[in-house]
Design a protein around this motif. Structure first.
Motif, short mmCIF file in Angstrom:
data_model
loop_
_atom_site.label_atom_id
_atom_site.label_comp_id
_atom_site.label_asym_id
_atom_site.label_seq_id
_atom_site.Cartn_x
_atom_site.Cartn_y
_atom_site.Cartn_z
N PHE A 1 0.83 -1.21 0.00
CA PHE A 1 0.00 0.00 0.00
C PHE A 1 0.87 1.26 0.00
CE2 PHE A 1 -3.41 -2.74 2.09
CZ PHE A 1 -4.11 -2.89 0.90
N ALA A 2 2.01 1.23 0.72
CA ALA A 2 2.92 2.38 0.72
C ALA A 2 3.50 2.62 -0.67
CB ALA A 2 4.04 2.16 1.73
N ALA A 3 3.86 1.52 -1.35
CA ALA A 3 4.38 1.64 -2.71
C ALA A 3 3.32 2.21 -3.65
CB ALA A 3 4.85 0.28 -3.21
N ALA A 4 2.07 1.79 -3.44
CA ALA A 4 0.98 2.31 -4.27
C ALA A 4 0.83 3.81 -4.11
CB ALA A 4 -0.32 1.60 -3.92
N ALA A 5 0.98 4.31 -2.87
CA ALA A 5 0.84 5.74 -2.62
C ALA A 5 1.95 6.53 -3.32
CB ALA A 5 0.88 6.00 -1.11
N VAL A 6 3.17 6.01 -3.26
CA VAL A 6 4.30 6.70 -3.91
C VAL A 6 4.18 6.63 -5.43
CG1 VAL A 6 6.80 6.67 -4.26
CG2 VAL A 6 5.85 6.31 -1.96
N LEU A 7 3.85 5.45 -5.93
CA LEU A 7 3.76 5.26 -7.38
C LEU A 7 2.60 6.04 -8.00
CD1 LEU A 7 4.50 1.43 -7.56
CD2 LEU A 7 5.95 3.27 -8.44
N ALA A 8 1.60 6.36 -7.20
CA ALA A 8 0.46 7.13 -7.71
C ALA A 8 0.91 8.49 -8.24
CB ALA A 8 -0.58 7.30 -6.63
N LEU A 9 2.04 8.99 -7.70
CA LEU A 9 2.55 10.31 -8.11
C LEU A 9 3.45 10.24 -9.33
CD1 LEU A 9 3.48 11.66 -4.56
CD2 LEU A 9 1.38 12.08 -5.85
N VAL A 10 4.09 9.08 -9.54
CA VAL A 10 5.08 8.99 -10.61
C VAL A 10 4.74 7.97 -11.69
CG1 VAL A 10 6.96 9.82 -9.12
CG2 VAL A 10 6.45 7.37 -9.23
N ALA A 11 4.00 6.95 -11.33
CA ALA A 11 3.67 5.90 -12.31
C ALA A 11 2.33 5.28 -11.95
CB ALA A 11 4.77 4.85 -12.35
N PRO A 12 1.23 5.97 -12.26
CA PRO A 12 -0.10 5.49 -11.87
C PRO A 12 -0.41 4.05 -12.25
CG PRO A 12 -0.23 7.73 -12.67
CD PRO A 12 1.17 7.28 -12.93
N PRO A 13 -0.02 3.55 -13.44
CA PRO A 13 -0.32 2.14 -13.75
C PRO A 13 0.33 1.17 -12.76
CG PRO A 13 0.23 3.34 -15.74
CD PRO A 13 0.57 4.24 -14.60
N LEU A 14 1.57 1.48 -12.36
CA LEU A 14 2.24 0.62 -11.38
C LEU A 14 1.59 0.74 -10.01
CD1 LEU A 14 6.02 1.05 -12.33
CD2 LEU A 14 4.48 -0.84 -12.86
N ALA A 15 1.03 1.92 -9.72
CA ALA A 15 0.33 2.10 -8.45
C ALA A 15 -0.87 1.18 -8.36
CB ALA A 15 -0.10 3.56 -8.30
N VAL A 16 -1.54 0.99 -9.47
CA VAL A 16 -2.70 0.08 -9.50
C VAL A 16 -2.25 -1.34 -9.20
CG1 VAL A 16 -4.50 -0.91 -10.94
CG2 VAL A 16 -3.99 1.54 -11.08
N VAL A 17 -1.11 -1.73 -9.77
CA VAL A 17 -0.59 -3.08 -9.52
C VAL A 17 -0.24 -3.25 -8.04
CG1 VAL A 17 1.29 -4.68 -10.04
CG2 VAL A 17 0.28 -3.30 -11.88
N ALA A 18 0.43 -2.26 -7.46
CA ALA A 18 0.81 -2.34 -6.04
C ALA A 18 -0.43 -2.36 -5.15
CB ALA A 18 1.71 -1.16 -5.67
N LEU A 19 -1.43 -1.56 -5.50
CA LEU A 19 -2.67 -1.54 -4.72
C LEU A 19 -3.37 -2.89 -4.79
CD1 LEU A 19 -4.53 0.30 -3.06
CD2 LEU A 19 -5.74 0.85 -5.17
N ALA A 20 -3.38 -3.50 -5.97
CA ALA A 20 -4.00 -4.82 -6.12
C ALA A 20 -3.24 -5.86 -5.31
CB ALA A 20 -4.03 -5.22 -7.60
N ALA A 21 -1.90 -5.75 -5.29
CA ALA A 21 -1.10 -6.69 -4.51
C ALA A 21 -1.41 -6.56 -3.02
CB ALA A 21 0.39 -6.45 -4.76
N GLY A 22 -1.54 -5.34 -2.54
CA GLY A 22 -1.88 -5.13 -1.13
C GLY A 22 -3.27 -5.68 -0.81
N GLY A 23 -4.20 -5.48 -1.72
CA GLY A 23 -5.54 -6.00 -1.50
C GLY A 23 -5.58 -7.51 -1.49
N PHE A 24 -4.78 -8.12 -2.37
CA PHE A 24 -4.71 -9.58 -2.39
C PHE A 24 -4.15 -10.12 -1.08
CE2 PHE A 24 -1.94 -13.28 -2.98
CZ PHE A 24 -2.88 -14.23 -3.34
N VAL A 25 -3.09 -9.49 -0.57
CA VAL A 25 -2.49 -9.94 0.69
C VAL A 25 -3.51 -9.85 1.82
CG1 VAL A 25 -0.79 -9.37 2.45
CG2 VAL A 25 -0.12 -9.45 0.05
N ALA A 26 -4.22 -8.72 1.90
CA ALA A 26 -5.22 -8.55 2.97
C ALA A 26 -6.30 -9.63 2.86
CB ALA A 26 -5.83 -7.16 2.88
N TRP A 27 -6.74 -9.91 1.65
CA TRP A 27 -7.76 -10.94 1.43
C TRP A 27 -7.22 -12.32 1.80
CZ3 TRP A 27 -7.77 -14.86 -2.43
CH2 TRP A 27 -8.99 -15.56 -2.54
N PHE A 28 -5.95 -12.59 1.46
CA PHE A 28 -5.34 -13.88 1.73
C PHE A 28 -5.25 -14.13 3.24
CE2 PHE A 28 -2.03 -17.00 2.21
CZ PHE A 28 -2.21 -17.84 1.13
N PHE A 29 -5.02 -13.07 4.02
CA PHE A 29 -4.85 -13.21 5.47
C PHE A 29 -6.17 -13.05 6.23
CE2 PHE A 29 -0.46 -12.86 4.41
CZ PHE A 29 0.25 -13.39 5.47
#
Length: 201
Positions: free
Chosen positions: A15-43
Motif C-alpha cells: 500500500f505504501a508503494a501504491a501511494a508513492v507510485l500514484a505520483l510517478v507511475a499510476p499504472p504501477l500504483a494500480v498493480v501495487a494496490l491490487a497486490a496489497g488488497g490480495f495480501v489482505a484478502w489472503f490473510f
C-alpha cells in the motif's frame, strides 16, 4: 474483518508503494494496490463454528490425504490460494509439544511433500494421543503456530497459520476408525466448521 497476524508485514509495503507510485507511475500504483488488497484478502480470518459434534477440519480446502498410520488415521487438507489459511483445533485437548522440522518446499499436494518443512503439534485428548501438523508448500516460507506446550485446546479455536501455504493434517486419536470418517479424498471442507469424523451418528 479480522486478519491473521503478519498481514501488516506484507500489506503495508504494498500500500505504501501504491501511494508513492500514484505520483510517478499510476499504472504501477494500480498493480501495487491490487497486490496489497490480495495480501489482505489472503490473510482474512473469519469466525467459524462447528456444524455438529465430532472432529472438525483443521483447514479450509480439499481433502488430499486419507490414510492409516499404524493404529491411527491421518486426514490432510490442501489449501489453495483462494482458501482461508488460518488453521483450527480439530478437538479439545492439551498440547504436549510443538516441534518444528526443517525441510523442503515442494508442492503440498504431492507425495514428496512429506519431506517439506512442518510444525507438528502433539495433543493429548480424552480419546487418546493425536497430532496436528502444519506443512509448508512451494510458496510458503513461514509457519506460525499460535500454541505452545502446556496450552489447553478448545475445538475450533485458532491454532496457527501458514504464510501463503499450504497443507494441514490431523492424526486422529486411536479411538477413531474408518467407519467414523465423514469425508473422503476430494471433498471440500472448512476449518473449524466441517466435521471430518464422529463417533456417534
Amino acid at each position: 474483518m479480522r486478519f491473521a497476524p503478519g498481514v501488516r508485514r506484507f500489506a503495508i509495503p504494498a500500500f505504501a508503494a501504491a501511494a508513492v507510485l500514484a505520483l510517478v507511475a499510476p499504472p504501477l500504483a494500480v498493480v501495487a494496490l491490487a497486490a496489497g488488497g490480495f495480501v489482505a484478502w489472503f490473510f482474512r480470518d473469519p469466525d467459524r463454528r462447528p456444524t455438529g459434534p465430532g472432529v472438525v477440519s483443521p483447514a479450509d480446502g480439499r481433502v488430499s490425504v486419507v490414510r492409516e498410520e499404524a493404529d491411527q488415521l491421518r486426514v490432510g487438507v490442501f489449501m489453495n490460494v483462494t482458501d482461508v489459511h488460518v488453521n483450527r483445533a480439530p478437538f479439545d485437548g492439551r498440547v504436549e509439544r510443538v516441534t518444528h522440522r526443517p525441510g523442503k518446499h515442494l508442492p503440498a499436494f504431492s507425495k514428496e511433500s512429506e519431506r517439506n518443512e512442518r510444525v507438528d503439534v502433539d495433543v493429548a485428548t480424552d480419546e487418546g494421543p493425536a497430532e496436528l501438523s502444519f506443512i509448508a508448500g512451494a510458496f510458503a516460507r513461514r509457519i506460525h503456530p499460535y500454541v505452545a506446550a502446556g496450552d489447553d485446546l478448545e475445538r475450533a479455536q485458532r491454532v496457527g497459520h501458514i504464510d501463503f501455504g499450504s497443507r494441514a493434517d490431523v492424526l486422529l486419536p486411536p479411538a477413531y476408525e474408518r467407519a467414523d470418517l465423514l469425508i473422503e479424498a476430494g471433498d471440500r471442507v472448512r476449518a473449524g466448521e466441517s466435521i471430518v469424523a464422529a463417533k456417534e451418528r
